[in-house]
Write a protein that holds these residues in place. Structure first.
Motif, PDB file in Angstrom:
ATOM      1  N   GLY A 161      11.442 -53.853  26.495  1.00  0.00           N
ATOM      2  CA  GLY A 161      12.766 -53.469  26.990  1.00  0.00           C
ATOM      3  C   GLY A 161      12.716 -52.347  28.003  1.00  0.00           C
ATOM      4  O   GLY A 161      11.665 -51.736  28.220  1.00  0.00           O
ATOM      5  N   THR A 173      17.876 -54.502  23.820  1.00  0.00           N
ATOM      6  CA  THR A 173      17.912 -55.567  24.812  1.00  0.00           C
ATOM      7  C   THR A 173      16.475 -55.909  25.156  1.00  0.00           C
ATOM      8  O   THR A 173      15.579 -55.098  24.936  1.00  0.00           O
ATOM      9  N   ASP A 174      16.262 -57.100  25.658  1.00  0.00           N
ATOM     10  CA  ASP A 174      14.939 -57.480  26.135  1.00  0.00           C
ATOM     11  C   ASP A 174      15.102 -57.727  27.629  1.00  0.00           C
ATOM     12  O   ASP A 174      15.953 -58.519  28.030  1.00  0.00           O
ATOM     13  N   SER A 175      14.329 -57.031  28.446  1.00  0.00           N
ATOM     14  CA  SER A 175      14.506 -57.227  29.885  1.00  0.00           C
ATOM     15  C   SER A 175      13.852 -58.514  30.371  1.00  0.00           C
ATOM     16  O   SER A 175      13.882 -58.823  31.555  1.00  0.00           O
ATOM     17  N   MET A 176      13.281 -59.298  29.446  1.00  0.00           N
ATOM     18  CA  MET A 176      12.712 -60.616  29.760  1.00  0.00           C
ATOM     19  C   MET A 176      11.663 -60.536  30.867  1.00  0.00           C
ATOM     20  O   MET A 176      11.536 -61.420  31.702  1.00  0.00           O
ATOM     21  N   SER A 177      10.938 -59.429  30.857  1.00  0.00           N
ATOM     22  CA  SER A 177       9.829 -59.286  31.805  1.00  0.00           C
ATOM     23  C   SER A 177       8.536 -59.699  31.132  1.00  0.00           C
ATOM     24  O   SER A 177       7.483 -59.727  31.769  1.00  0.00           O
ATOM     25  N   GLY A 178       8.623 -59.980  29.820  1.00  0.00           N
ATOM     26  CA  GLY A 178       7.397 -60.237  29.069  1.00  0.00           C
ATOM     27  C   GLY A 178       6.699 -58.938  28.731  1.00  0.00           C
ATOM     28  O   GLY A 178       5.561 -58.926  28.259  1.00  0.00           O
ATOM     29  N   ASP A 198      24.962 -55.112  21.668  1.00  0.00           N
ATOM     30  CA  ASP A 198      23.733 -55.414  22.385  1.00  0.00           C
ATOM     31  C   ASP A 198      23.829 -54.625  23.698  1.00  0.00           C
ATOM     32  O   ASP A 198      24.928 -54.429  24.205  1.00  0.00           O
ATOM     33  N   TYR A 234       9.384 -57.930  18.342  1.00  0.00           N
ATOM     34  CA  TYR A 234      10.757 -57.997  17.822  1.00  0.00           C
ATOM     35  C   TYR A 234      10.713 -57.557  16.359  1.00  0.00           C
ATOM     36  O   TYR A 234       9.830 -58.001  15.617  1.00  0.00           O
ATOM     37  N   SER A 236      22.414 -55.469  26.599  1.00  0.00           N
ATOM     38  CA  SER A 236      22.057 -56.280  27.771  1.00  0.00           C
ATOM     39  C   SER A 236      23.026 -56.095  28.933  1.00  0.00           C
ATOM     40  O   SER A 236      22.624 -56.154  30.096  1.00  0.00           O
TER      41      SER A 236
END
Lengths: 93, 410
Positions: free
Chosen positions: B336, B328-333, B126, B394, B128
């Motif tokens: 990535g 990875t997901d930068s979790m910004s909505g 991953d 995803y 991240s």
């Protein structure tokens, strides 16, 4: 910065002991005062001062470097209980 | 990957063994590391080299990765050539000190086996970990293969220590997929390695008491920004140095390295942008589709920080649709980091391609040729309709039945 056009890479200052040039006396709220009559020159204050602001010469406590003393009061607090030669006084505005 | 110009002996090595071997050949002065989980066997193998007297390195076993990077900073400020290795949570714990290493302009080389961050606990591949450190001022090189990870170590030393750069470099390779898989590697000779990296002479040393220096001084409102500007200019210059060092490496050892790899991109209409080992899987899909006459290609960034934005824009400008795949997901909505960077890069391009972002392979979830083919199918249908259906999604994943995905299991 030694050279205004090309400051040193990574902020490295090509001299030692430069913290001395940064005066911190203005941070003080309380100032230490020593009573030389009471002082036994144990120099515990010199040991505990975090800013090297206790001036000692030939084994004797001379006074304070007020340019650097931040007024933390450690010297007064650690001055032996039976002696209490150093006390803190409010800094006049 | 180009075939070696000279006939050289090949070895079967895992990514970790190859990296440890490259580090042995560099023979750094100091190697501080936290040698247990979540670190990789790079540290274990390197410490064996130290114990066997194969290197002159001072190995410092520390109590945490925060301490490992702090010891790296101290040793580098003392003028040493410094290396370390870590992974996942280990890199996360180094965070604070990563910024100090780059701000002090210390040419430390770190190898990271890309693995997931908790929570949930997971030890598999991953991005991240290093993606979280992408703004830390380090130069990031992503490696597709064991050979590339091995070769990147030598180049990283030269890039980091270049007088125009003086910045730390992290060499990233995919956890387990590359760190633990055995591949054929053509190593370079010990003497050649030494000749390539040369001797490092630091400008200042904390241990030089005749010429004392102050390292880590305060810089408040006015000077702070001056130093950050200087650092920003240095990382921009790193791009040319990466090219220069890659060329020299190719001349000496026959393997070609640039800012990124373009695969069958010249006349392509659609392409995937993807990092590291998953690019290999995607190239198989590219070949399959090319055999069926589809104009598809791939771009695999090698240098991710600094971002070679102008060059990536130039390479992608003729395309109609681009898919960016992030591990990875930068979790910004909003997808990535690779998607966001490439999308931003394309903004300046005239008649810019359509673009969508896909998140794949988190925590080691399998990404197979069929998954790459599915992305290309989406690209080709977008080419036909001229409209992006879903900007970010995803993949290898059904949100309606997340625990029962075809074949990938859970």
């Amino acid at each position: 910065m030694s050279d205004k056009k090309s400051p040193p890479i990574g902020g490295v200052i090509e001299r030692g002991g430069t913290a001395h040039e940064y005066t911190t006396g203005g941070w003080r709220k309380f100032k230490p005062v020593v009573d030389h009559e009471k002082c036994i020159n144990c120099l515990i204050c010199w040991v505990v001062c975090p800013d090297s602001a206790i001036i000692a010469e030939e084994g004797k406590m001379i006074g304070f470097d007020m340019e650097h003393c931040k007024g933390c009061g450690l010297c007064a607090s650690e001055c032996p209980d039976k002696i209490t030669a150093i006390t803190m006084e409010e800094e006049a505005d | 990957m180009a075939i070696a110009r000279n006939k050289r002996e090949q070895m079967g090595l895992t990514g970790n063994s190859a990296v440890a071997m490259a580090m042995k050949q560099v023979n750094p002065d100091v190697f501080p590391a936290y040698p247990i989980t979540p670190s990789t066997t790079v540290v274990e193998e390197f410490s064996s080299y130290v114990a066997d007297g194969a290197v002159d390195t001072e190995f410092i076993a520390v109590e945490s990765e925060h301490s490992a990077m702090s010891a790296c900073v101290g040793a580098a400020a003392a003028g040493a050539r410094v290396m370390t290795a870590t992974s996942s949570q280990g890199l996360a714990l180094m965070w604070e000190v990563l910024y100090i290493a780059s701000g002090l302009r210390l040419p430390i080389v770190l190898c990271d086996g890309n693995r997931a961050l908790s929570s949930p606990i997971n030890i598999h591949c991953d991005h991240s970990d290093t993606m979280g450190a992408r703004d830390s001022g380090w130069i990031h090189l992503y490696s597709e293969t064991v050979q590339e990870a091995y070769d990147n170590i030598f180049q990283a030393v030269r890039i980091a220590e270049h007088p125009d750069v003086m910045l730390p470099v992290m060499v990233c390779l995919d956890g387990f997929i590359t760190t633990h898989a055995i591949e054929n590697v053509t190593p370079i000779g010990d003497e050649e390695a030494q000749e390539f990296v040369g001797e490092y002479k630091a400008k200042n040393s904390l241990l030089d008491t005749d010429n004392p220096v102050t390292v880590g001084a305060m810089a408040l409102q006015e000077p702070y920004m001056v130093f950050k500007y200087q650092q920003s200019e240095a990382i921009k210059k790193a791009k040319d140095v990466v090219i220069e060092v890659g060329k020299e490496f190719e001349e000496k050892f026959g393997r070609e390295y640039g800012l990124f790899e373009s695969y069958r991109l010249e006349d392509a209409e659609v392409a995937v942008v993807i990092l590291s080992s998953a690019a290999g899987t995607t190239k198989v899909a590219v070949d399959e589709l090319r055999a069926r006459g589809k104009k598809v290609g791939l771009l695999r960034p090698r240098l991710f920080r600094p971002l070679p934005h102008a060059e990536i824009a130039e390479a992608l400008k003729g395309l109609k649709v681009v898919a960016c795949l992030d591990r990875t997901d930068s979790m910004s909505g909003f997808g990535g980091p690779l998607f966001n960077d490439v999308r931003s890069v394309l903004y300046e391009v005239e008649n810019r391609p359509l673009i969508f972002g896909r998140i794949f392979g988190l925590g080691g979830r399998d990404y197979q040729v069929k998954d790459a083919l599915a992305v290309f199918e989406e690209l080709l249908s977008t080419l036909e309709t001229g409209k992006v259906d879903e900007l970010i999604k995803y993949i290898t994943f059904d949100p309606e039945a997340p625990l029962s995905v075809d074949g990938s299991g859970c």
